[in-house]
Design an enzyme around this catalytic site. Structure first.
Site, PDB file in Angstrom:
ATOM      1  N   SER A 155       0.837  -1.197   0.000  1.00  0.00           N
ATOM      2  CA  SER A 155       0.000   0.000   0.000  1.00  0.00           C
ATOM      3  C   SER A 155       0.870   1.243   0.000  1.00  0.00           C
ATOM      4  O   SER A 155       1.638   1.475   0.940  1.00  0.00           O
ATOM      5  CB  SER A 155      -0.898   0.013   1.243  1.00  0.00           C
ATOM      6  OG  SER A 155      -1.415   1.316   1.411  1.00  0.00           O
ATOM      7  N   HIS A 191      -1.327  -1.452  -4.155  1.00  0.00           N
ATOM      8  CA  HIS A 191      -2.568  -1.051  -3.493  1.00  0.00           C
ATOM      9  C   HIS A 191      -2.571   0.466  -3.317  1.00  0.00           C
ATOM     10  O   HIS A 191      -1.665   1.034  -2.708  1.00  0.00           O
ATOM     11  CB  HIS A 191      -2.658  -1.757  -2.139  1.00  0.00           C
ATOM     12  CG  HIS A 191      -3.960  -1.585  -1.446  1.00  0.00           C
ATOM     13  ND1 HIS A 191      -5.087  -2.316  -1.778  1.00  0.00           N
ATOM     14  CD2 HIS A 191      -4.332  -0.749  -0.437  1.00  0.00           C
ATOM     15  CE1 HIS A 191      -6.091  -1.957  -0.983  1.00  0.00           C
ATOM     16  NE2 HIS A 191      -5.664  -0.997  -0.170  1.00  0.00           N
ATOM     17  N   ASP A 222      -4.671   3.643  -1.984  1.00  0.00           N
ATOM     18  CA  ASP A 222      -5.753   4.024  -1.065  1.00  0.00           C
ATOM     19  C   ASP A 222      -6.224   5.440  -1.352  1.00  0.00           C
ATOM     20  O   ASP A 222      -5.470   6.401  -1.193  1.00  0.00           O
ATOM     21  CB  ASP A 222      -5.245   3.955   0.379  1.00  0.00           C
ATOM     22  CG  ASP A 222      -5.069   2.529   0.853  1.00  0.00           C
ATOM     23  OD1 ASP A 222      -6.031   1.753   0.765  1.00  0.00           O
ATOM     24  OD2 ASP A 222      -3.958   2.193   1.312  1.00  0.00           O
ATOM     25  N   MET A 228      -8.838   8.354  -0.268  1.00  0.00           N
ATOM     26  CA  MET A 228      -9.686   8.760   0.874  1.00  0.00           C
ATOM     27  C   MET A 228     -10.244  10.154   0.625  1.00  0.00           C
ATOM     28  O   MET A 228      -9.530  11.019   0.125  1.00  0.00           O
ATOM     29  CB  MET A 228      -8.846   8.786   2.147  1.00  0.00           C
ATOM     30  CG  MET A 228      -8.179   7.475   2.466  1.00  0.00           C
ATOM     31  SD  MET A 228      -7.204   7.631   3.974  1.00  0.00           S
ATOM     32  CE  MET A 228      -6.536   5.975   4.089  1.00  0.00           C
ATOM     33  N   HIS A 231      -8.336   1.171  -4.007  1.00  0.00           N
ATOM     34  CA  HIS A 231      -9.268   1.003  -2.884  1.00  0.00           C
ATOM     35  C   HIS A 231      -9.908   2.354  -2.596  1.00  0.00           C
ATOM     36  O   HIS A 231      -9.271   3.247  -2.043  1.00  0.00           O
ATOM     37  CB  HIS A 231      -8.461   0.479  -1.681  1.00  0.00           C
ATOM     38  CG  HIS A 231      -9.250   0.335  -0.421  1.00  0.00           C
ATOM     39  ND1 HIS A 231      -8.649   0.164   0.817  1.00  0.00           N
ATOM     40  CD2 HIS A 231     -10.593   0.321  -0.191  1.00  0.00           C
ATOM     41  CE1 HIS A 231      -9.577   0.054   1.739  1.00  0.00           C
ATOM     42  NE2 HIS A 231     -10.758   0.162   1.171  1.00  0.00           N
ATOM     43  N   MET A 275     -12.020   4.642  -0.615  1.00  0.00           N
ATOM     44  CA  MET A 275     -12.680   4.918   0.669  1.00  0.00           C
ATOM     45  C   MET A 275     -13.364   6.268   0.527  1.00  0.00           C
ATOM     46  O   MET A 275     -12.965   7.264   1.144  1.00  0.00           O
ATOM     47  CB  MET A 275     -11.633   4.910   1.792  1.00  0.00           C
ATOM     48  CG  MET A 275     -11.148   3.513   2.125  1.00  0.00           C
ATOM     49  SD  MET A 275      -9.613   3.497   3.059  1.00  0.00           S
ATOM     50  CE  MET A 275      -8.454   3.585   1.707  1.00  0.00           C
ATOM     51  N   MET A 330     -11.656  -5.543   5.319  1.00  0.00           N
ATOM     52  CA  MET A 330     -10.834  -4.652   6.150  1.00  0.00           C
ATOM     53  C   MET A 330     -10.564  -5.350   7.481  1.00  0.00           C
ATOM     54  O   MET A 330     -11.496  -5.864   8.107  1.00  0.00           O
ATOM     55  CB  MET A 330     -11.567  -3.327   6.412  1.00  0.00           C
ATOM     56  CG  MET A 330     -11.688  -2.397   5.219  1.00  0.00           C
ATOM     57  SD  MET A 330     -10.145  -1.970   4.392  1.00  0.00           S
ATOM     58  CE  MET A 330      -9.134  -1.322   5.732  1.00  0.00           C
ATOM     59  N   ASP A 342      -6.769  -6.302   4.412  1.00  0.00           N
ATOM     60  CA  ASP A 342      -6.138  -4.981   4.421  1.00  0.00           C
ATOM     61  C   ASP A 342      -6.197  -4.385   5.820  1.00  0.00           C
ATOM     62  O   ASP A 342      -7.284  -4.105   6.330  1.00  0.00           O
ATOM     63  CB  ASP A 342      -6.888  -4.085   3.422  1.00  0.00           C
ATOM     64  CG  ASP A 342      -6.296  -2.695   3.281  1.00  0.00           C
ATOM     65  OD1 ASP A 342      -5.218  -2.443   3.849  1.00  0.00           O
ATOM     66  OD2 ASP A 342      -6.932  -1.868   2.603  1.00  0.00           O
TER      67      ASP A 342
HETATM   68  C1  DX5 Z   1      -6.301   1.769   5.637  1.00  0.00           C
HETATM   69  C2  DX5 Z   1      -5.890   1.434   4.234  1.00  0.00           C
HETATM   70  C3  DX5 Z   1      -4.804   0.449   4.182  1.00  0.00           C
HETATM   71  C4  DX5 Z   1      -3.507   0.887   4.816  1.00  0.00           C
HETATM   72  C5  DX5 Z   1      -2.839  -0.343   5.359  1.00  0.00           C
HETATM   73  O1  DX5 Z   1      -7.444   2.516   5.630  1.00  0.00           O
HETATM   74  O2  DX5 Z   1      -6.978   0.918   3.495  1.00  0.00           O
HETATM   75  O3  DX5 Z   1      -4.580  -0.019   2.855  1.00  0.00           O
HETATM   76  O4  DX5 Z   1      -2.641   1.533   3.917  1.00  0.00           O
HETATM   77  O5  DX5 Z   1      -1.757   0.030   6.119  1.00  0.00           O
HETATM   78  P1  DX5 Z   1      -1.065  -0.937   7.177  1.00  0.00           P
HETATM   79  O6  DX5 Z   1      -0.591  -2.144   6.412  1.00  0.00           O
HETATM   80  O7  DX5 Z   1       0.063  -0.117   7.705  1.00  0.00           O
HETATM   81  O8  DX5 Z   1      -2.090  -1.281   8.201  1.00  0.00           O
HETATM   82 ZN    ZN Z   2      -6.517  -0.081   1.532  1.00  0.00          ZN
END
Ligand code: DX5
Ligand code: ZN
Length: 218
Positions: free
Chosen positions: A7, A32, A34, A36, A65, A67, A136, A174
């Site tokens: 990620s 990956h 992310d 947000m 991903h 969010m 998650m 994740d």
């Molecule tokens: C959290 C993200 C994850 C995050 C994981 O909301 O969706 O993908 O980057 O990070 P670690 O592996 O550090 O928990």
């Molecule tokens: Zn993620």
């Protein structure tokens, strides 16, 4: 085959291209990404220009991903930016079938993510339409959180659901996955492993190699 999805949330954004190359050269299959929006989750992260930039220099599978609330607004734009898989949260979609159909119409693979407290029954009538389910294992919004133990049983139950229906759906996990607990989630039935801080803190190349040794062994 098991896959590792580093990620980039935990990467050094001042050297993002180099960090992506490091994990790609070390053998990670997915990247990956992310996204947000500061509404579905408290934090903001990155968007189209970043994805477009790294797309020009990577052949990894871009596992995006989302969010974000009401992701339908941006499906085509993420596909155009270079996503190979787009995963939306069931909790963020009013008409999930419509959203999944829009992802496929955009020519990319479709995933649905569930927060830790969202029951698997949310997938009951849509699982057959999905390429991937993302469970998650922390509450989304930040990297570096601790794995929630009750998720192990949920992974096992989803694996039974996928296999019981004769499906090939990827089961991605994740949040809080480290070298010292990845075996547990593999044993429970996950086959795509997201790792942020466990890959990018310290030597990313070595961390990927260490993860892949465990993933390949299965
Ligand atoms: C959290 C993200 C994850 C995050 C994981 O909301 O969706 O993908 O980057 O990070 P670690 O592996 O550090 O928990
Ligand atoms: Zn993620």
């Amino acid at each position: 085959m098991n896959k590792l999805a580093p990620s980039i949330l935990a990467a050094d954004f001042a050297a993002l291209g180099e960090d992506v190359k490091k994990v790609e050269n070390a053998g990670a299959q997915y990247l990956h990404i992310d996204v947000m929006d500061g509404a579905f989750v408290p934090s903001l992260s990155l968007g189209f220009p970043v994805i477009e930039s790294i797309r020009r220099n990577s052949i990894m599978v871009f596992d995006v991903h989302l969010m974000i609330c009401d992701p339908d607004r941006y499906i085509q734009a993420f596909a155009d930016a270079g996503a190979d898989i787009i995963t939306v949260h069931a909790e963020a979609c009013t008409h999930l079938n419509r959203t999944v159909a829009a992802i496929k119409e955009a020519g990319v693979k479709a995933g649905v993510a569930l927060n830790p407290a969202t029951p698997l029954s949310a997938l009951e009538y849509i699982l057959e339409d999905l390429d991937l389910v993302l469970l998650m294992t922390v509450n989304p919004g930040f990297g570096g959180q601790k794995y929630i133990e009750s998720c192990t049983r949920k992974i096992q139950e989803l694996r039974r659901m996928i296999d019981g229906r004769g499906l090939e759906t990827d089961l991605e996990v994740d949040g809080g996955i480290k070298l010292n607990n990845v075996q547990k989630v593999l044993d429970a039935g996950a086959n795509v492993i997201v790792a942020g801080s466990a890959v990018f803190s310290g030597d990313a190349q070595k961390n990927v190699e260490d993860f892949l040794k465990i993933l390949d062994a299965k």
